[in-house]
Design an enzyme around this catalytic site. Structure first.
Site, PDB file in Angstrom:
ATOM      1  CG  PHE A  81      -1.708  -1.262   1.435  1.00 35.70           C
ATOM      2  CD1 PHE A  81      -2.870  -1.511   0.721  1.00 35.70           C
ATOM      3  CD2 PHE A  81      -1.257  -2.228   2.337  1.00 35.70           C
ATOM      4  CE1 PHE A  81      -3.589  -2.691   0.925  1.00 35.70           C
ATOM      5  CE2 PHE A  81      -1.958  -3.400   2.543  1.00 35.70           C
ATOM      6  CZ  PHE A  81      -3.127  -3.645   1.841  1.00 35.70           C
ATOM      7  CB  CYS A  88      -5.281   4.811   9.396  1.00 34.31           C
ATOM      8  SG  CYS A  88      -5.959   4.283   7.821  1.00 34.31           S
TER       9      CYS A  88
HETATM   10  N1  SAH Z   1       1.684   4.066   3.108  1.00 30.56           N
HETATM   11  C1  SAH Z   1       1.232   5.213   2.355  1.00 30.56           C
HETATM   12  C2  SAH Z   1      -0.235   5.485   2.538  1.00 30.56           C
HETATM   13  C3  SAH Z   1      -1.142   4.331   2.197  1.00 30.56           C
HETATM   14  S1  SAH Z   1      -2.761   4.813   1.804  1.00 30.56           S
HETATM   15  C4  SAH Z   1       2.095   6.415   2.685  1.00 30.56           C
HETATM   16  O1  SAH Z   1       2.796   6.388   3.720  1.00 30.56           O
HETATM   17  O2  SAH Z   1       2.073   7.387   1.940  1.00 30.56           O
HETATM   18  C5  SAH Z   1      -3.450   3.356   1.236  1.00 30.56           C
HETATM   19  C6  SAH Z   1      -3.062   2.982  -0.176  1.00 30.56           C
HETATM   20  O3  SAH Z   1      -3.552   1.670  -0.404  1.00 30.56           O
HETATM   21  C7  SAH Z   1      -3.643   3.820  -1.300  1.00 30.56           C
HETATM   22  O4  SAH Z   1      -2.601   4.336  -2.068  1.00 30.56           O
HETATM   23  C8  SAH Z   1      -4.526   2.875  -2.117  1.00 30.56           C
HETATM   24  O5  SAH Z   1      -4.404   3.104  -3.515  1.00 30.56           O
HETATM   25  C9  SAH Z   1      -3.933   1.543  -1.762  1.00 30.56           C
HETATM   26  N2  SAH Z   1      -4.823   0.369  -1.805  1.00 30.56           N
HETATM   27  C10 SAH Z   1      -6.066   0.228  -1.305  1.00 30.56           C
HETATM   28  N3  SAH Z   1      -6.481  -1.054  -1.422  1.00 30.56           N
HETATM   29  C11 SAH Z   1      -5.483  -1.745  -2.023  1.00 30.56           C
HETATM   30  C12 SAH Z   1      -5.290  -3.105  -2.396  1.00 30.56           C
HETATM   31  N4  SAH Z   1      -6.227  -4.031  -2.155  1.00 30.56           N
HETATM   32  N5  SAH Z   1      -4.128  -3.458  -2.967  1.00 30.56           N
HETATM   33  C13 SAH Z   1      -3.172  -2.540  -3.204  1.00 30.56           C
HETATM   34  N6  SAH Z   1      -3.285  -1.246  -2.852  1.00 30.56           N
HETATM   35  C14 SAH Z   1      -4.419  -0.859  -2.281  1.00 30.56           C
END
Ligand code: SAH
Length: 421
Positions: free
Chosen positions: A236, A364
């Site tokens: 993510f 979160c």
């Molecule tokens: N760790 C990041 C913030 C994560 S926000 C930082 O520090 O900047 C959550 C992210 O998860 C988003 O970018 C979203 O696109 C992604 N996401 C949501 N569901 C997902 C999935 N099933 N597989 C991959 N990415 C996913």
């Protein structure tokens, strides 16, 4: 003071306010006198007429009033509101030495319920999401621009949250210049570009700043201890926050996964900005002239749940894994399903972790508290049949303070686990 309307509470409903919790729920209200409008100042009183708080009235919201102050002597006027802004900015002054991007106002925690202000370089990005702060928007912005010497204000309010408060849509440039498509920021020695117009939240996960730095420290510590740079997996990854912090600290290889192609495009740009070269078939940004760092970066646009399984099937192993998923539970009803999802990704990640390796695991979801999150991850550890030490509990940085009397503000929690060698 006779012109100020009064919200009278039902017997017994004064308890949470007496404990300085700043919300009055609709069900706690016995009567309202004085016909206050949306966002108007009201005095909240117990059933015996005792003064409890000054608050902003939200007739259409389930949170019927949000408290400004519990001191009867306070006057909620221009001066008082401006002093809240000044105090919030002053509280973050030290942070300015290490970064030019930070949360300056965090709603209830800064005594300004419903107002979020994030600073990205020369741009202030605001979310005005409660009737009280909406009614005073211009004077709050005046105070903000004065306290920060920053003339540019961009509005990223969430229309759904505003609608719940009976407020119409707002957004776009409120003061000064329009932000560029990507606003450059710096955290210590790492640089990022932020899409404040379309990115998540106000554009960047400012709340993870300390944990990004910790990821860098863990990379350096690993290298010292093991005589080789670690392999990192960032799940993510969004625009590459943890990935780039780890690569800049000298990680050997960083595999980053996110389902958003837009976020990954920005992530690749962020890597290039820091002189990091993408390699392999997925080297979208291409080599950068003069790039020097040697980390191998692999950005994968895919579903994390599936990828974790296929990485295991391929026999891949990692020394540092970051799991920072989106909010799986947005309310109490979703807690059970969310718990299964958190357990699933943690179990999969633990199966990919080298002995001695480190897992940074976050949630979160405000609806899942620290204790429950720890239980869920402990369940994953048990199922993975590994020994893990809890090295630290992680949280949002100092610019996202938690008011002791408003624990709802503490939404981000993390665990730093180390697999026994
Ligand atoms: N760790 C990041 C913030 C994560 S926000 C930082 O520090 O900047 C959550 C992210 O998860 C988003 O970018 C979203 O696109 C992604 N996401 C949501 N569901 C997902 C999935 N099933 N597989 C991959 N990415 C996913």
């Amino acid at each position: 003071m006779s012109a100020i309307a009064t919200v009278l509470l039902k017997p017994g409903k004064e308890r949470s306010l007496a404990r300085r919790h700043p919300w009055v729920y609709a069900g706690a209200v016995a009567s309202v006198t004085g016909a206050p409008g949306n966002g108007a100042l009201v005095a909240v009183r117990a059933s015996d007429q005792r003064f409890l708080a000054w608050a902003a009235y939200s007739p259409g919201s389930s949170i019927r009033a949000r408290c400004w102050s519990f001191a009867e002597a306070d006057r909620i006027n221009t001066h008082w509101l401006a002093s809240r802004i000044e105090a919030a900015v002053a509280r973050r002054r030290e942070l300015q030495e290490s970064t030019d991007a930070m949360r300056l106002v965090f709603g209830e925690a800064d005594g300004l319920p419903g107002l979020i202000v994030d600073r990205y370089g020369d741009f202030l990005v605001v979310q005005v999401q409660a009737a009280g702060v909406d009614g005073h928007r211009e004077l709050l912005l005046d105070a903000l621009c004065r306290a920060t010497a920053c003339p540019n204000v961009f509005d990223r309010s969430d229309p759904a949250l505003r609608a719940r408060e009976g407020l119409g849509d707002s957004g776009g440039v409120l003061r000064g210049a329009a932000p560029p498509a990507q606003v450059p920021i710096r955290e210590l020695d790492v640089r990022y570009r932020v899409d404040v117009r379309r990115g998540h939240k106000t554009g960047f996960y400012l709340d993870q700043r300390d944990n990004r730095r910790l990821a860098g420290e863990l990379v350096r510590r690993w290298a010292r201890r093991h005589g080789r740079a670690p392999r990192v997996l960032n799940c993510f990854c969004y625009t590459g926050g943890f990935s780039i912090a780890a690569a800049c600290a000298g990680a050997d290889a960083v595999l980053s996964i996110d389902s958003s192609a837009d976020a990954l495009e920005l992530a690749r740009g962020n890597a290039a900005l820091n002189g990091l070269v993408a390699q392999g078939a997925d080297a979208g940004a291409g080599p950068v002239p003069g790039a020097s760092a040697s980390a191998r970066l692999d950005w994968r646009c895919a579903d994390v749940f599936e990828q974790l399984r296929s990485l295991r099937a391929e026999g891949q192993r990692f020394d540092l894994i970051v799991l920072d998923p989106p909010k799986f539970a947005t309310n109490q009803h979703q807690v059970e399903r969310a718990a299964r999802a958190y357990k699933d990704i943690n179990l999969s990640a633990l199966r990919l972790l080298e002995p001695g390796g480190v897992l940074m695991s976050f949630s979160c979801s405000g609806a899942i508290d620290t204790d429950l999150f720890q239980k869920i991850v402990a369940g994953a550890v048990i199922d993975a049949q590994v020994d893990c030490y809890l090295r630290a509990r992680l949280a949002a940085g100092a610019d996202h303070p938690t008011l002791m009397t408003h624990p709802e503000g503490e939404y981000l929690k993390g665990l730093l686990l180390e697999r026994a060698a």
